[in-house]
Design an enzyme around this catalytic site. Structure first.
Site, short mmCIF file in Angstrom:
data_model
loop_
_atom_site.label_atom_id
_atom_site.label_comp_id
_atom_site.label_asym_id
_atom_site.label_seq_id
_atom_site.Cartn_x
_atom_site.Cartn_y
_atom_site.Cartn_z
CB SER A 6 -0.90 -0.02 1.23
OG SER A 6 -1.87 0.99 1.13
CD GLU A 7 -0.71 5.87 -3.01
OE1 GLU A 7 -0.47 5.54 -4.17
OE2 GLU A 7 -1.38 6.88 -2.72
CG ASN A 8 -0.83 3.85 3.47
OD1 ASN A 8 -0.89 2.89 2.70
ND2 ASN A 8 -1.31 3.80 4.69
CB SER A 52 6.05 3.73 -0.05
OG SER A 52 4.91 3.26 -0.71
#
Lengths: 220, 215, 220, 215
Positions: free
Chosen positions: D50-52, D92
């Site tokens: 997940s990009e976060n 990320s």
């Protein structure tokens, strides 16, 4: 899940004239087991990317003494008398790079960047052959990515998902190199059964291909 | 009166130690510069950064603090002070390049009146490599060269460096056993004369021209 | 040793038209206490550098609704209906940046780089006004550093030396921004008495100027 | 036979799930793409990024796993699978840009026969921003667009995107409720026709030209 292999099995990934990254700073945080296997083989012609070439007859330094290294891309060779000798005799190519630029170039490859602009080296010999780029009226050198066929690194702790964690000053280049190579082999001092907590992982396991049990837990 | 090598180094290190402010983040070259830590004035605490990835370097290890995984950039076992931490090489040099180091003290083979520094290579003779020196020198807020005034009698403070440079126009101050110089845009300025030297002696052993503006 | 201050005391570091970085990703890992103080003041004209503008009446989002932000340099505004409205009405300037480029630009400033070369944005609107540089026959955009007057970030744990550590997905931009601002204020959920272990520090204390006790330890 | 919206999404998500190999590191757009995880074939385990800043996203949180500090990129509370970990935004996106993500599945406003993707902006109408999409799309090893075939009856698979692009020449595959296309250097190739569609139907609702080379 990464594969756990022996140092002997690790040697199969190497072949003549590859570019290999090896983690460590002098004798701190250095992978040793695969190097000991590697010097038993007839392989040679490697380009070594590493912070330094260690000491003459210790870990990474052995690769120099046994003539396995054709070219060293490093920041410092003064601690290895054999590198200095071979270099002075023209028997090894040495590409000296500022240590911070070396770190950034490895990361740039791992992070998919085309390069980074650094003020380091402006006005020195390091400029040679490098593109200069102006940003806000200040000159920078363009440092391009460094990629390797194999990265061989040390970790203090590894879980079976390949997640890595470190103690003390062992992080050095070990944290960066796993992002910048096709095959990543990690010598873990402590290979642990339980996964590291998500908050304590320093290098995510997705960068790691193979783990070698350094045996500090007595499992070997 | 002739100083021994040891006394010379102590003299320089003591003077270097006067340059730190409380809370400074400091990087010290191997050898003489590192000795400055022993002579910190009272109530002055500094955070020593070591390029191999330690912030808050303490003392050398003894039997009770031995840990092979904690070394300084010279590979010697050290302790970490409370509040210190470990970082990777990328972060270590980001600190330097990004201007997060307050004072850097390095030795030199040569330094010149333009603030140029040469300390990594004697072509054909001795090329250990720059290690982290180039990054350090470029990013630090203040760069002090701490060295013996001459090498085998030959001046090391030159009009213009002849050896390959570590960095151009970066040195702010030179501290030797004879003198303290500042390097300003207008050139080299003599600020202090050591009790073990004299203006004549300094003139004789310094290749670069300098103004005299003692403090 | 960093100084521990109250949210009210933190407001003194702010002045009109500053550039401020605020950590957080939507509502995760967001500093809130100083923002609540800031909206009580008459200060305005800020340029905000942040991942997003949050939600309309929550934490960072409040700065938008109260008209404090002149310009937002962010990757996403869709979650804050007020940012969208003001943007459509031409009442706020929005400079949308790819999230990864935003992160790299902040780090570039903190790491003393003149910029980084990224393939992201090539062939899109993001190219506009940016220098294109070829490396090994591939085009990259030069993304330049972003610096702020103040960085306001969240940490899960802080010791009194300013060392920070994080839990879960709260790291986001909180880890990067402290390197890229003149004044760094950290809201620590847990302000702890004992120093963090050298191995568990994520952000070294040398980047931090002021700590605010988030009160999770009941000390406040 | 008319599919409900829910059935349409399930159909697409099920087909997307067939594209994963065991051990793949996968990033999934919010909404439909994320649903693919529910339909993974047996013995196929993937690592969802997940990009976060989460690797190894598990399920949505319930009362027993609630933790406000662990969310996905949509801000929804999730769990982390054993072996997962948390990273910062820099890492990320280094993962994405550096080619460390095997498969990315995203929705689209428009996609075209050249592999161009538009999913972040309708000028003058709707500009949420690109968030992490541009980085994701550029660095991933394989990019799959998963979306409804049309929007209010209008084709979304075009000869040429008219909206601002997210990235140029990056899409490898399009999966809709009607069809699966591959995008090759020579153009769009129809690979599969859904049981709920037909070649005629696909031709009518696809603006781009395509070859038919069913598998």
């Amino acid at each position: 899940m990464v594969k756990i292999i022996t140092p002997h099995e690790a040697v199969q990934f190497f072949s003549n004239n590859q570019t290999i990254m090896i983690g460590g700073f002098l004798n701190c945080g250095v992978p040793e087991l695969v190097i000991d296997e590697l010097i038993k083989t007839s392989l040679s012609g490697f380009t070594l990317i590493s912070n330094d070439t260690g000491e003459a007859y210790k870990n990474r330094g052995k690769l120099i003494c046994t003539g396995k290294i054709k070219k060293a891309i490093v920041s410092h060779i003064g601690t290895n008398s054999e590198t200095v000798r071979l270099y002075n005799e023209g028997k090894i190519e040495v590409d000296l790079q500022p240590q911070g630029s070396l770190a950034e170039r490895i990361r740039a490859d791992g992070a998919g960047l085309g390069g980074i602009l650094t003020p380091v080296g402006i006005g020195t010999e390091i400029e040679k052959g490098k593109q200069k780029i102006m940003v806000n009226n200040k000159q920078y050198l363009l440092e391009t990515p460094l990629h390797a066929d194999i990265a061989l690194v040390y970790a203090t702790y590894a879980d079976k998902f390949g997640n890595l964690a470190f103690h003390g000053s062992t992080r050095n280049f070990n944290v960066l190199m796993p992002m910048a190579a096709d095959v990543v082999i990690v010598e873990a001092e402590h290979l642990i059964d339980e996964p590291l907590s998500p908050d304590e992982v320093v290098v995510p396991g997705i960068f790691v291909d193979y783990l070698i049990d350094g045996g500090a837990n007595g499992a070997d | 009166m002739e100083l021994t090598k040891e006394q010379t180094h102590e003299l320089i290190a003591r003077r270097v130690a006067q340059e730190f402010c409380d809370g400074d983040v400091v990087t010290l070259g191997i050898g003489l510069p590192t000795k400055a830590v022993s002579y910190l004035p009272e109530n002055i605490n500094i955070i020593v950064q070591s390029e191999n990835g330690v912030l808050g370097v303490g003392t050398y290890q003894d039997e009770t603090t031995s840990d092979v995984h904690i070394t300084n950039a010279g590979g010697v076992g050290v302790t970490i002070n409370p509040g210190g931490c470990c970082v990777d090489s990328l972060m270590s040099f980001a600190m330097m390049r990004g201007g997060h180091i307050d004072v850097t003290v390095l030795g030199a083979l040569q330094v010149d009146a333009e603030g140029n520094l040469a300390n990594w290579c004697i072509p054909g003779k001795f090329t250990p490599g720059m290690g982290g020196a180039m990054d350090l020198v470029v990013g630090t807020k203040r760069l002090i060269v701490a060295m013996e005034h001459t090498a085998k009698g030959a001046p090391k403070i030159l009009k213009k460096c002849t050896l390959p440079l570590t960095a151009a126009h970066k040195v702010n101050m030179i501290i030797t056993e004879k003198a303290v110089f500042e390097i300003l845009p207008r050139g080299l300025v003599l600020r202090e004369i050591s009790p073990y030297s004299s203006l004549e002696d300094i003139r004789l052993t310094t290749d670069a021209d300098f103004e005299v503006e003692l403090r």
